[in-house]
Design an enzyme around this catalytic site. Structure first.
Site, mmCIF file in Angstrom:
data_model
loop_
_atom_site.group_PDB
_atom_site.id
_atom_site.type_symbol
_atom_site.label_atom_id
_atom_site.label_comp_id
_atom_site.label_asym_id
_atom_site.label_seq_id
_atom_site.Cartn_x
_atom_site.Cartn_y
_atom_site.Cartn_z
ATOM 1 N N LYS A 125 0.825 -1.206 0.000
ATOM 2 C CA LYS A 125 0.000 0.000 0.000
ATOM 3 C C LYS A 125 0.861 1.259 0.000
ATOM 4 O O LYS A 125 0.588 2.215 -0.731
ATOM 5 C CB LYS A 125 -0.974 -0.033 1.169
ATOM 6 N N LYS A 160 -8.241 2.237 5.305
ATOM 7 C CA LYS A 160 -7.791 0.846 5.217
ATOM 8 C C LYS A 160 -6.548 0.636 6.060
ATOM 9 O O LYS A 160 -5.740 1.555 6.251
ATOM 10 C CB LYS A 160 -7.516 0.461 3.762
ATOM 11 N N ARG A 210 -6.666 -5.052 -12.093
ATOM 12 C CA ARG A 210 -5.344 -5.615 -11.823
ATOM 13 C C ARG A 210 -4.542 -5.574 -13.121
ATOM 14 O O ARG A 210 -4.880 -6.247 -14.096
ATOM 15 C CB ARG A 210 -5.467 -7.034 -11.297
ATOM 16 N N ARG A 225 -11.882 -6.229 -11.377
ATOM 17 C CA ARG A 225 -12.626 -6.920 -10.325
ATOM 18 C C ARG A 225 -13.798 -6.030 -9.931
ATOM 19 O O ARG A 225 -13.607 -4.991 -9.298
ATOM 20 C CB ARG A 225 -11.729 -7.212 -9.126
ATOM 21 N N ARG A 233 -16.062 -3.222 -2.420
ATOM 22 C CA ARG A 233 -14.779 -3.855 -2.700
ATOM 23 C C ARG A 233 -14.892 -4.750 -3.921
ATOM 24 O O ARG A 233 -15.818 -5.552 -4.038
ATOM 25 C CB ARG A 233 -14.326 -4.683 -1.490
ATOM 26 N N ASP A 273 -2.848 -2.149 -8.958
ATOM 27 C CA ASP A 273 -4.292 -2.015 -8.818
ATOM 28 C C ASP A 273 -4.683 -0.595 -9.195
ATOM 29 O O ASP A 273 -4.145 0.375 -8.637
ATOM 30 C CB ASP A 273 -4.729 -2.321 -7.388
ATOM 31 N N GLU A 281 -2.668 0.496 -5.361
ATOM 32 C CA GLU A 281 -1.814 -0.465 -4.672
ATOM 33 C C GLU A 281 -0.799 -1.021 -5.668
ATOM 34 O O GLU A 281 -1.069 -1.108 -6.871
ATOM 35 C CB GLU A 281 -2.659 -1.604 -4.089
ATOM 36 N N ASN A 283 1.177 -4.493 -5.869
ATOM 37 C CA ASN A 283 1.330 -5.825 -5.294
ATOM 38 C C ASN A 283 2.653 -6.433 -5.731
ATOM 39 O O ASN A 283 2.927 -6.530 -6.930
ATOM 40 C CB ASN A 283 0.181 -6.726 -5.739
#
Length: 314
Positions: A125, A160, A210, A225, A233, A273, A281, A283
């Protein structure tokens, strides 16, 4: 090549969607040998090199009994042509210690992907803060008053935890500030824990995309997503629906800016993301969505990954 995957227990793999499984399948298809272990199998004795108790396996092609264990042996990590760190989050103390063992193995000659030091240096993050041109207004703090001022400025926000995964612990607060105080207390534990706060991006309704970057180059399709029902979410773990789609111009701009920079730091595979035009984000631990993109878009993501791995390990 002889490839070691450091991952979660093989028996827990959901092979119909698991990205690590798709990597293994493509590697075996090319004639590479496969072994697997868990981080708990790593060990380092004084005066020796880093070893692991590994399972040498062959994929069977069967949906249920998907692998056959050929041999279990204690092997030095530097004896493999490539070691792929694919342990899922959380990035807890044990994950942290595993990166140190893997880094020692690197000093002994092992080739580890993603690079252990880079895994530690890029919290998933916090890493976005290096690229402010791509993020929505974002605050990282332990101070409740700062969060309240941020909410007053932006009206609708997302809060978050920094160590969450799969959409865990994400809260949305509207302009009325309903339950803001309680949410702050829950997440930052009265100032003991750092949290992230972001201006809400309404384009989440179209999906949390993604974007995969392999060897510094973007996969040409993302997996959006899409939240279902009243959920905010999009994470697949939170019930989101995955839809593959071509990268937008903005997606490509983000990937082409960040990808080569992080690849040069030893991150062979990253997952960006993106919601709307905003990076949310980065990852680096075990990015997923290989199988969903391959099945829906027809682009062979595992092949692109193994191409990059072969080139990096040569």
């Amino acid at each position: 090549m002889n490839i070691l995957f450091v991952a979660d227990p093989l028996e827990a793999f959901k092979t119909y969607k698991d990205t690590t499984f798709s990597m293994m399948r493509e590697a075996q298809r090319r004639g590479h040998r496969i072994a697997a272990c868990e981080p708990s199998d790593l060990s380092w004795r004084s005066g020796e090199v880093v070893h692991a108790e590994v399972r040498e396996i062959v994929l069977t092609g069967d949906e249920h009994d998907w692998f056959r264990e050929e041999r279990v042996a204690r092997r030095p990590l530097h004896g493999f042509d490539a070691v792929i760190m694919r342990k899922d989050p959380p990035f807890d103390s044990e994950y942290f210690y595993a990166t140190h063992l893997l880094e020692q193995a690197e000093r002994e000659g092992a080739r580890v992907f993603n690079k252990p030091a880079a895994l530690r240096d890029h919290p998933e993050k916090l890493a976005i803060m290096e690229f402010p041109q791509f993020v929505s207004p974002t605050l990282v703090t332990r101070q409740a008053d700062e969060v309240r001022r941020f909410h007053a400025e932006h009206g609708e926000i997302i809060l978050k935890p920094l160590d969450g995964m799969g959409g865990m612990g994400i809260f949305r607060v509207g302009p009325d500030g309903l339950n803001l105080g309680s949410i702050i207390e829950t997440l930052n534990q009265h100032g003991a824990t750092t949290i992230m706060v972001q201006r809400f991006v309404p384009e989440i309704a179209a999906g949390d995309k993604r974007v995969l970057v392999i060897g510094g180059k973007a996969v040409p399709f993302s997996l959006a997503r899409i939240p279902q029902g009243s959920e905010i979410r999009g994470n697949l773990a939170a019930g989101g629906k995955g839809v593959a789609q071509p990268l937008s111009r903005r997606d490509l701009e983000i990937a082409e800016t960040i990808g080569p920079k992080l690849a040069a730091r030893g991150l062979l595979l990253i997952g960006l993301d993106v919601i709307g035009d905003c990076l949310t984000e980065i990852n680096v631990t075990s990015p997923t969505c290989f199988q969903e993109i391959t099945q829906q878009a027809g682009f062979d993501v595992p092949a692109m990954f193994v191409d990059a791995l072969e080139a990096a390990a040569a």
